[in-house]
Design a protein around this motif. Structure first.
Motif, PDB file in Angstrom:
ATOM      1  N   THR A 108      32.760  -0.400  50.201  1.00 44.67           N
ATOM      2  CA  THR A 108      32.294  -0.563  48.825  1.00 44.67           C
ATOM      3  C   THR A 108      31.908  -2.006  48.542  1.00 44.67           C
ATOM      4  O   THR A 108      30.941  -2.262  47.813  1.00 44.67           O
ATOM      5  CB  THR A 108      33.383  -0.095  47.843  1.00 44.67           C
ATOM      6  N   THR A 111      28.439  -2.561  50.169  1.00 46.25           N
ATOM      7  CA  THR A 111      27.383  -1.847  49.450  1.00 46.25           C
ATOM      8  C   THR A 111      27.129  -2.472  48.086  1.00 46.25           C
ATOM      9  O   THR A 111      25.988  -2.594  47.634  1.00 46.25           O
ATOM     10  CB  THR A 111      27.760  -0.363  49.291  1.00 46.25           C
ATOM     11  N   HIS A 221      27.908   5.465  53.031  1.00 46.38           N
ATOM     12  CA  HIS A 221      27.102   4.836  51.983  1.00 46.38           C
ATOM     13  C   HIS A 221      25.620   4.827  52.323  1.00 46.38           C
ATOM     14  O   HIS A 221      24.789   4.537  51.466  1.00 46.38           O
ATOM     15  CB  HIS A 221      27.608   3.421  51.693  1.00 46.38           C
ATOM     16  N   PRO A 225      25.623   6.194  48.558  1.00 43.65           N
ATOM     17  CA  PRO A 225      26.302   5.002  48.059  1.00 43.65           C
ATOM     18  C   PRO A 225      26.874   5.242  46.666  1.00 43.65           C
ATOM     19  O   PRO A 225      26.459   6.190  45.988  1.00 43.65           O
ATOM     20  CB  PRO A 225      25.193   3.951  48.025  1.00 43.65           C
ATOM     21  N   PRO A 226      27.860   4.420  46.245  1.00 46.02           N
ATOM     22  CA  PRO A 226      28.518   4.660  44.958  1.00 46.02           C
ATOM     23  C   PRO A 226      27.547   4.869  43.797  1.00 46.02           C
ATOM     24  O   PRO A 226      27.761   5.735  42.951  1.00 46.02           O
ATOM     25  CB  PRO A 226      29.368   3.403  44.767  1.00 46.02           C
TER      26      PRO A 226
END
Ligand code: FES
Length: 236
Positions: A108, A111, A221, A225-226
């Motif tokens: 995270t 990214t 990701h 991805p988030p």
């Protein structure tokens, strides 16, 4: 009966009582950058990446409850610059070598940095001396990448009921430890199937024998991805 609303970057967002700003935004498929927040755990509020302006005042979106009539800004140039600086500070505070990290493509922090356009360290590297714990048969701990989000601490305590991890020290000296007299993961009840084994947002807790098995382009990701997980769409 209509639900209460606040405005997020000029767009009305409905919410349920008790929801935080980031939860309400997520439910509306609107991405507010975050790092230490996790939908399965109560907000921790440690990284401040999710800071937004609430009626002009900076507040963490993951710990601030939504309220009717609030005016929330999440995308100002100043907030963007602050988020870039926070990511840069985390990167130089530890030892993050993305090309050689098994979590690359599923990290995270990595990214988020890419998403925010972070292209340089920005600050002097601290290059701390931190250990690696390879004592466990199925798991590896690389403390060099810890961002002190406490997700593993909470997962191990609250979900796995094992209390394998804890934070020790204060301020600049705060660091992740293993709750065993020896300090070694092998001397705890940690299992590769524990929630704590898969909740780390960076590359501290790694499963052995699976590193780099997923090709670049197919890593978590790369696929979702988030930002796109929240927005409910995949990148083009
Ligand atoms: Fe809100 Fe870290 S995501 S403080």
């Amino acid at each position: 009966m209509s639900r209460p609303r606040f405005t997020l970057d000029g767009v009305p967002v409905e919410f349920d009582e008790g929801q935080t700003l980031i939860e309400a935004a997520r439910a509306a498929h609107t991405y507010i950058p975050f790092l230490c927040a996790h939908p399965d755990f109560p907000a921790h509020g440690s990284c401040r990446v999710c800071t937004v302006l609430v009626n002009g005042r900076p507040m963490a979106a993951c710990t601030t409850r939504a309220a009717a009539g609030l005016t929330v800004e999440s995308q100002t140039p100043s907030l963007h610059a602050d988020r870039q600086a926070l990511v840069q500070m985390l990167l130089v505070e530890g030892n993050h070598f993305c090309p050689g990290c098994e979590k690359s493509g599923g990290c995270t922090l990595q990214t988020l940095g890419t998403d925010l356009g972070v292209t340089s360290a920005g600050f002097a590297h601290e290059s701390p001396q931190r250990p690696v714990d390879a004592s466990h048969p199925d798991l590896l701990l690389d403390f060099n990448r810890c961002i002190l989000c406490e997700l593993c601490v909470r997962a191990s305590a609250d979900v796995d009921h094992k209390h394998v991890f804890a934070l020790s020290g204060r301020g600049l000296h705060k660091h992740l430890i293993v709750n065993a007299e020896s300090g070694r993961l092998a001397d705890t009840g940690m299992s590769v199937d524990d929630v704590a084994a898969r909740v780390c947002p960076v590359g501290v807790i790694l499963k052995k024998r699976v590193g780099f098995s997923t090709p670049i382009g197919q890593r978590p990701h790369d696929v979702a991805p988030p930002r796109t997980q929240v927005e409910g769409k995949e990148e083009p």
